[in-house]
Motif scaffolding. Structure first.
Motif, PDB file in Angstrom:
ATOM      1  N   ILE A  60     -27.407 -44.759  17.848  1.00  8.30           N
ATOM      2  CA  ILE A  60     -26.551 -46.002  18.573  1.00  8.30           C
ATOM      3  C   ILE A  60     -25.941 -45.141  19.913  1.00  8.30           C
ATOM      4  O   ILE A  60     -26.203 -44.105  19.612  1.00  8.30           O
ATOM      5  CB  ILE A  60     -25.943 -46.321  17.445  1.00  8.30           C
ATOM      6  CG1 ILE A  60     -26.012 -46.236  15.671  1.00  8.30           C
ATOM      7  CG2 ILE A  60     -25.013 -47.500  17.601  1.00  8.30           C
ATOM      8  CD1 ILE A  60     -27.151 -47.431  15.983  1.00  8.30           C
ATOM      9  N   TYR A  61     -26.172 -45.904  21.272  1.00  2.83           N
ATOM     10  CA  TYR A  61     -25.144 -45.267  21.947  1.00  2.83           C
ATOM     11  C   TYR A  61     -24.359 -46.551  22.524  1.00  2.83           C
ATOM     12  O   TYR A  61     -24.903 -48.022  22.218  1.00  2.83           O
ATOM     13  CB  TYR A  61     -26.645 -45.253  23.226  1.00  2.83           C
ATOM     14  CG  TYR A  61     -27.353 -45.042  23.104  1.00  2.83           C
ATOM     15  CD1 TYR A  61     -27.571 -43.573  23.794  1.00  2.83           C
ATOM     16  CD2 TYR A  61     -29.034 -45.075  22.729  1.00  2.83           C
ATOM     17  CE1 TYR A  61     -29.113 -42.269  23.075  1.00  2.83           C
ATOM     18  CE2 TYR A  61     -29.716 -44.504  22.225  1.00  2.83           C
ATOM     19  CZ  TYR A  61     -30.286 -43.148  23.073  1.00  2.83           C
ATOM     20  OH  TYR A  61     -31.125 -42.090  22.437  1.00  2.83           O
ATOM     21  N   THR A  62     -23.253 -46.063  22.938  1.00  2.00           N
ATOM     22  CA  THR A  62     -22.306 -46.499  23.353  1.00  2.00           C
ATOM     23  C   THR A  62     -23.174 -47.943  24.692  1.00  2.00           C
ATOM     24  O   THR A  62     -23.846 -47.240  25.576  1.00  2.00           O
ATOM     25  CB  THR A  62     -21.028 -46.568  23.872  1.00  2.00           C
ATOM     26  OG1 THR A  62     -21.650 -45.205  25.290  1.00  2.00           O
ATOM     27  CG2 THR A  62     -20.801 -44.982  22.928  1.00  2.00           C
ATOM     28  N   TRP A  69     -23.270 -42.504  20.215  1.00  2.00           N
ATOM     29  CA  TRP A  69     -22.563 -42.827  19.256  1.00  2.00           C
ATOM     30  C   TRP A  69     -22.128 -42.357  17.518  1.00  2.00           C
ATOM     31  O   TRP A  69     -21.141 -41.494  17.178  1.00  2.00           O
ATOM     32  CB  TRP A  69     -22.054 -43.905  19.047  1.00  2.00           C
ATOM     33  CG  TRP A  69     -21.006 -44.879  18.057  1.00  2.00           C
ATOM     34  CD1 TRP A  69     -20.241 -44.490  16.695  1.00  2.00           C
ATOM     35  CD2 TRP A  69     -20.304 -46.153  18.161  1.00  2.00           C
ATOM     36  NE1 TRP A  69     -19.449 -44.998  16.393  1.00  2.00           N
ATOM     37  CE2 TRP A  69     -19.151 -45.913  17.247  1.00  2.00           C
ATOM     38  CE3 TRP A  69     -20.178 -46.951  19.291  1.00  2.00           C
ATOM     39  CZ2 TRP A  69     -18.618 -47.008  17.419  1.00  2.00           C
ATOM     40  CZ3 TRP A  69     -19.398 -48.238  19.251  1.00  2.00           C
ATOM     41  CH2 TRP A  69     -18.646 -48.404  18.266  1.00  2.00           C
ATOM     42  N   TYR A  70     -23.988 -42.119  17.483  1.00  2.00           N
ATOM     43  CA  TYR A  70     -24.479 -42.078  16.376  1.00  2.00           C
ATOM     44  C   TYR A  70     -25.450 -41.209  16.657  1.00  2.00           C
ATOM     45  O   TYR A  70     -26.920 -41.891  17.194  1.00  2.00           O
ATOM     46  CB  TYR A  70     -24.370 -42.849  14.926  1.00  2.00           C
ATOM     47  CG  TYR A  70     -24.686 -42.111  13.635  1.00  2.00           C
ATOM     48  CD1 TYR A  70     -24.556 -41.310  13.033  1.00  2.00           C
ATOM     49  CD2 TYR A  70     -26.144 -42.696  13.591  1.00  2.00           C
ATOM     50  CE1 TYR A  70     -24.840 -41.491  11.660  1.00  2.00           C
ATOM     51  CE2 TYR A  70     -26.748 -42.414  12.591  1.00  2.00           C
ATOM     52  CZ  TYR A  70     -25.679 -40.896  11.543  1.00  2.00           C
ATOM     53  OH  TYR A  70     -26.352 -40.559  10.070  1.00  2.00           O
ATOM     54  N   SER A  71     -25.792 -40.445  15.648  1.00  2.00           N
ATOM     55  CA  SER A  71     -27.596 -40.118  15.651  1.00  2.00           C
ATOM     56  C   SER A  71     -28.097 -39.272  14.406  1.00  2.00           C
ATOM     57  O   SER A  71     -27.208 -38.219  14.137  1.00  2.00           O
ATOM     58  CB  SER A  71     -28.017 -38.995  16.479  1.00  2.00           C
ATOM     59  OG  SER A  71     -29.601 -38.516  16.967  1.00  2.00           O
ATOM     60  N   GLY A  72     -28.996 -40.113  13.468  1.00  2.00           N
ATOM     61  CA  GLY A  72     -29.447 -39.360  12.261  1.00  2.00           C
ATOM     62  C   GLY A  72     -30.299 -40.025  11.721  1.00  2.00           C
ATOM     63  O   GLY A  72     -30.510 -41.030  11.972  1.00  2.00           O
ATOM     64  N   SER A  73     -29.997 -40.473  10.705  1.00  2.00           N
ATOM     65  CA  SER A  73     -30.798 -40.179   9.494  1.00  2.00           C
ATOM     66  C   SER A  73     -29.663 -41.957   8.385  1.00  2.00           C
ATOM     67  O   SER A  73     -28.800 -41.729   9.345  1.00  2.00           O
ATOM     68  CB  SER A  73     -30.985 -39.586   8.273  1.00  2.00           C
ATOM     69  OG  SER A  73     -31.759 -38.925   8.639  1.00  2.00           O
ATOM     70  N   PHE A  74     -30.308 -42.654   8.464  1.00  2.00           N
ATOM     71  CA  PHE A  74     -29.626 -44.173   8.131  1.00  2.00           C
ATOM     72  C   PHE A  74     -30.615 -45.024   6.299  1.00  2.00           C
ATOM     73  O   PHE A  74     -31.274 -43.758   6.301  1.00  2.00           O
ATOM     74  CB  PHE A  74     -30.429 -45.216   8.520  1.00  2.00           C
ATOM     75  CG  PHE A  74     -29.656 -45.220  10.033  1.00  2.00           C
ATOM     76  CD1 PHE A  74     -28.274 -46.017  10.198  1.00  2.00           C
ATOM     77  CD2 PHE A  74     -30.610 -45.050  10.727  1.00  2.00           C
ATOM     78  CE1 PHE A  74     -27.635 -45.598  12.419  1.00  2.00           C
ATOM     79  CE2 PHE A  74     -29.645 -44.750  12.250  1.00  2.00           C
ATOM     80  CZ  PHE A  74     -28.419 -45.073  12.875  1.00  2.00           C
ATOM     81  N   ALA A 108     -25.307 -45.539   8.729  1.00  2.00           N
ATOM     82  CA  ALA A 108     -25.358 -44.061   8.390  1.00  2.00           C
ATOM     83  C   ALA A 108     -25.088 -43.156   8.212  1.00  2.00           C
ATOM     84  O   ALA A 108     -23.534 -43.164   7.082  1.00  2.00           O
ATOM     85  CB  ALA A 108     -24.553 -43.973   9.570  1.00  2.00           C
ATOM     86  N   GLU A 109     -25.893 -41.827   7.339  1.00  2.00           N
ATOM     87  CA  GLU A 109     -25.406 -41.078   6.761  1.00  2.00           C
ATOM     88  C   GLU A 109     -24.366 -39.715   7.480  1.00  2.00           C
ATOM     89  O   GLU A 109     -24.848 -39.904   8.060  1.00  2.00           O
ATOM     90  CB  GLU A 109     -26.758 -40.390   6.011  1.00  2.00           C
ATOM     91  CG  GLU A 109     -27.729 -41.381   5.265  1.00  2.00           C
ATOM     92  CD  GLU A 109     -28.880 -40.910   4.719  1.00  2.00           C
ATOM     93  OE1 GLU A 109     -29.085 -39.014   4.781  1.00  2.00           O
ATOM     94  OE2 GLU A 109     -29.966 -41.067   4.194  1.00  2.00           O
TER      95      GLU A 109
END
Length: 111
Positions: A60-62, A69-74, A108-109
């Motif tokens: 997720i990018y601003t 903003w967030y990077s990873g698993s969901f 978001a995990e």
């Protein structure tokens, strides 16, 4: 009476106009082309989600700077697959959950 009816019809037609995406005209350079705009007139985010063997992950990018903003698993709350590459599949991001048009969400995990 005819004027009132005409006014009601005109107001109805304006209310039925399609909603625009309000995507900013300039995408930050750090946001990949594959990222989809999710937001409205008051702001939003760019979303780049992928599905691999029932595992959702992405970034997720601003909206203004393109910072991550967030990077990873969901974790997906539903069971029915959706097209991760369709902007219309997403409705919003609250910093923890990416809400979907099907009424479900990707959470978001914690990292």
């Amino acid at each position: 009476m005819k004027r009132i009816f005409t006014c009601i019809v005109i107001l109805f037609l304006f209310a039925c106009q399609p909603v625009t995406s309000y995507e900013p005209e300039l995408r930050p350079e750090s946001v990949p082309v594959s990222a989809l705009w999710v937001g409205g007139a008051d702001g939003g985010v760019y979303v780049d989600i992928s599905l691999d063997a029932e595992n959702y992950s992405g970034t997720i990018y601003t909206d203004s700077t393109g910072d991550v903003w967030y990077s990873g698993s969901f974790t997906y709350s539903g069971t029915v697959e959706f097209d991760v590459n369709t902007a219309g599949a997403y409705t919003g991001w609250d910093g923890e959950m990416l809400y979907l048009a099907n009424g479900e969400y990707l959470k978001a995990e914690q990292q």
